[in-house]
Scaffold this active site. Structure first.
Site, PDB file in Angstrom:
ATOM      1  N   SER A  35     -44.681  -9.552  -7.935  1.00 42.21           N
ATOM      2  CA  SER A  35     -44.980 -10.158  -6.634  1.00 42.21           C
ATOM      3  C   SER A  35     -44.585 -11.627  -6.648  1.00 42.21           C
ATOM      4  O   SER A  35     -44.400 -12.232  -7.713  1.00 42.21           O
ATOM      5  CB  SER A  35     -46.475 -10.029  -6.301  1.00 42.21           C
ATOM      6  N   TYR A  94     -56.131 -26.169 -12.304  1.00 44.90           N
ATOM      7  CA  TYR A  94     -54.729 -25.722 -12.246  1.00 44.90           C
ATOM      8  C   TYR A  94     -53.799 -26.831 -12.727  1.00 44.90           C
ATOM      9  O   TYR A  94     -52.911 -26.592 -13.541  1.00 44.90           O
ATOM     10  CB  TYR A  94     -54.400 -25.310 -10.811  1.00 44.90           C
ATOM     11  N   SER A 121     -45.689 -26.528 -12.708  1.00 48.58           N
ATOM     12  CA  SER A 121     -45.701 -26.864 -11.289  1.00 48.58           C
ATOM     13  C   SER A 121     -45.609 -28.381 -11.161  1.00 48.58           C
ATOM     14  O   SER A 121     -46.026 -29.105 -12.070  1.00 48.58           O
ATOM     15  CB  SER A 121     -46.994 -26.360 -10.643  1.00 48.58           C
ATOM     16  N   ASN A 146     -44.670 -16.542 -16.125  1.00 45.00           N
ATOM     17  CA  ASN A 146     -44.678 -16.903 -14.707  1.00 45.00           C
ATOM     18  C   ASN A 146     -46.047 -16.759 -14.055  1.00 45.00           C
ATOM     19  O   ASN A 146     -46.398 -17.534 -13.162  1.00 45.00           O
ATOM     20  CB  ASN A 146     -43.662 -16.021 -13.972  1.00 45.00           C
TER      21      ASN A 146
END
Length: 255
Positions: A21, A159, A146, A94
């Site tokens: 996804s 995160y 990120s 990922n």
């Protein structure tokens, strides 16, 4: 989107976490179209996606249902993939979870869960593929991070903590694994508009504010991350390791 062709990825054994996804699905398709032998894990059943990929690419991926926070299950999935497709030559870490939260509401249980998904699983996947890559004479590991930690993004401090940790881990493993010709790099996407992002957080005001920060005035989509991942997995980047590549439309201008 047309991608560059990397002949050395044809037939290569590739393992992707969260490959059914979002960005992960685009990565799975990208590697399949290179002729790679792709295995991926995910929590939700991906049978329909696997069938569609076989129909559209002529190359069927191996799906292994697995929660990456269960380290023995993750290691078993990697072993199963290596048995089916050959020793893993490219690992793509990922899978991640950017659930919004404030510092005040974090308890130990939530801390442990976020770190298990966003950092711990990455380390143990790297550990698990290392012997096979060494026996192959080399390999490539791509750890997804990120730009959120680079920007000091608020609203998900655990995160960003994990993202920064991924960068440090990547550099240390690049140093440790380098003598065995195993390259370890990080890839830091910007705000990629996956279905999840569009459904949960991408309201018009937030999108407009983020676009103001980008040099390139187009929102990122999962396909925009595929090319950089293929490059990092291929011999085209054979002397590149311990690096963090940013693909964000020009928000975090590095260097």
């Amino acid at each position: 989107m047309t991608q560059a062709s990397y002949p050395d990825l044809n037939g290569a054994s590739v393992f992707i976490t969260g490959g059914g996804s979002g960005i992960g699905a685009a990565l799975t398709e990208g590697f399949l179209r290179q002729g790679a032998r792709v295995a991926f894990v995910g929590r939700s059943d991906a049978t329909d996606f696997v069938d569609r990929m076989e129909q559209e690419t002529g190359n069927r991926p191996l799906f292994i249902q697995c929660d990456i926070t269960d380290i023995p299950a993750l290691k078993a999935a990697i072993e199963k993939a290596a048995t089916a497709n050959g020793p893993i030559r490219a690992l793509v870490n990922n899978a991640a979870n950017d659930q919004r939260h404030t510092t005040a509401e974090v308890d130990e249980s939530f801390w442990d869960w976020m770190m298990a998904i966003n950092l711990k699983a990455y380390f143990f996947a790297c550990q698990a593929v290392m012997p096979g890559m060494k026996a192959l004479g080399g390999g490539a590991i791509i750890n997804f991070s990120s730009i959120s930690y680079m920007m000091g993004g608020a609203g998900y401090p655990l995160y960003t903590t994990a993202n920064s940790g991924i960068n440090g881990m990547t550099r240390s493993l690049a140093r440790e694994f380098g003598p065995d010709k195993i390259r370890v790099n990080a890839l830091a996407p910007g705000w990629v508009l996956t279905e999840k992002q569009l459904e949960m957080w991408a309201d018009p005001d937030a999108l407009a504010a983020h676009m103001d920060k980008q040099c390139l005035k187009e929102h990122l989509h999962p396909d925009d991350i595929v090319g950089a991942t293929l490059f990092l997995a291929s011999d085209a980047s054979r002397m590149m390791t311990g690096q963090a590549m940013v693909v964000d439309g020009g928000v975090a201008v590095t260097g």
